[in-house]
Scaffold this motif. Structure first.
Motif: not given
Length: 293
Positions: A175-188, A204-219
């Motif tokens: 799994t690539a970093y950009n996906l794993a970090v988004v999923v991990d941050d949201a799940e934790q 920006p890639r990570q924040a965009y991916l979070a939006s597609l997965l309906s996951m919150p974007v962190p500060e």
């Protein structure tokens, strides 16, 4: 879930003073805002035997504490697979057979940075897909519908960066970093991400991916790096920069902690003393040149 900050090292070797400074800053940001502070080992790639134990030891030695058990990405593959499955079901992924060299040599879109994916495999026919599948394994890429995305950063303000069809899973199955970090941050429940400013362009890639997965974007707070006397990012080749190397020349963990805190304009007696004086808004904005020992 209670709000949290985190530090997420890759266990590829010993942490140097730049890594430790970022960890201390992440701890200060989290504790000063009443958040939990979590530790996640990003061991999907580049893991070196024994490195994790040394990193945890060195973090504790400079006063960094964390809440709960340490989480490891290699234990979380089902979460990543589920996220990719959701994207695939929505038609937001495709197989890619390009090599790194082919991507570097392909014409890129106007204004896209070198290495941004030009979409070569985006519209392969069924026959082309069948042929390419017989030649090499496929990576999985995101089918992006935007060229850029904007994020807000505590230290950098508004930042807009390129979003291409980036890799979600490599062709070796990792799994690539950009996906794993988004999923991990949201799940934790991590809603505050403090890390080195070299990672700002990928945010920006990570924040965009979070939006597609309906996951919150962190500060976000992307903090300045530590550099050597030539202005290059600090590395082990720059001499005594890990706690082990520093101890060998008579500079122990307490002294290293004090040097790091004083570089931030904070009292060096302890992290707790520094916490009382800490303000993210007053942090130095430029890189810190490691003075050496």
């Amino acid at each position: 879930m209670t709000c949290a900050g985190r530090f997420a090292p890759s266990p590829s070797g010993e942490l140097h003073v730049g890594n430790l400074r970022t960890a201390i800053l992440a701890w200060l940001f989290a504790r000063s805002t009443g958040r939990r502070f979590l530790l996640r080992v990003e061991d999907l790639d580049r893991a070196r035997a024994g490195a994790e134990a040394v990193q945890l030891r060195d973090l504790a030695a400079v006063g960094v504490t964390w809440d709960g058990a340490v989480v490891r990405q290699t234990d979380r593959e089902p979460l990543y697979t589920a996220a990719i499955g959701r994207l695939a079901a929505a038609g937001l992924t495709y197989e890619c057979f390009c090599t790194r060299r082919e991507i570097q040599e392909a014409p890129s879109a106007p204004h896209a940075p070198q290495g941004a994916y030009p979409g070569t495999c985006r519209r392969l026919s069924a026959a082309e897909l069948e042929f390419k599948r017989s030649t090499r394994p496929a990576a999985i890429r995101l089918r992006s519908s935007v060229d850029e995305w904007t994020v807000e950063d505590v230290l950098h303000g508004t930042f807009t960066g390129v979003v291409d069809d980036f890799v979600l899973r490599r062709n070796d199955g990792v799994t690539a970093y950009n996906l794993a970090v988004v999923v991990d941050d949201a799940e934790q429940g991590i809603d505050q991400v403090v890390r080195g400013d070299d990672l700002l362009p990928s945010t920006p890639r990570q924040a965009y991916l979070a939006s597609l997965l309906s996951m919150p974007v962190p500060e976000y707070a992307h903090v300045p790096l530590v550099v050597n006397a030539h202005g290059a990012r600090l590395a082990k080749r720059d001499g005594a920069v890990t706690l082990g190397d520093l101890a060998a020349v008579g500079v122990h963990a307490e002294a290293a902690q004090r040097i790091i805190l004083e570089s931030l304009g904070l009292p060096g007696a302890s992290l707790e003393a520094a916490l009382k004086e800490f303000s993210g808004a007053s942090l130095p904005r430029g890189p810190w040149v490691w003075p050496g020992v």
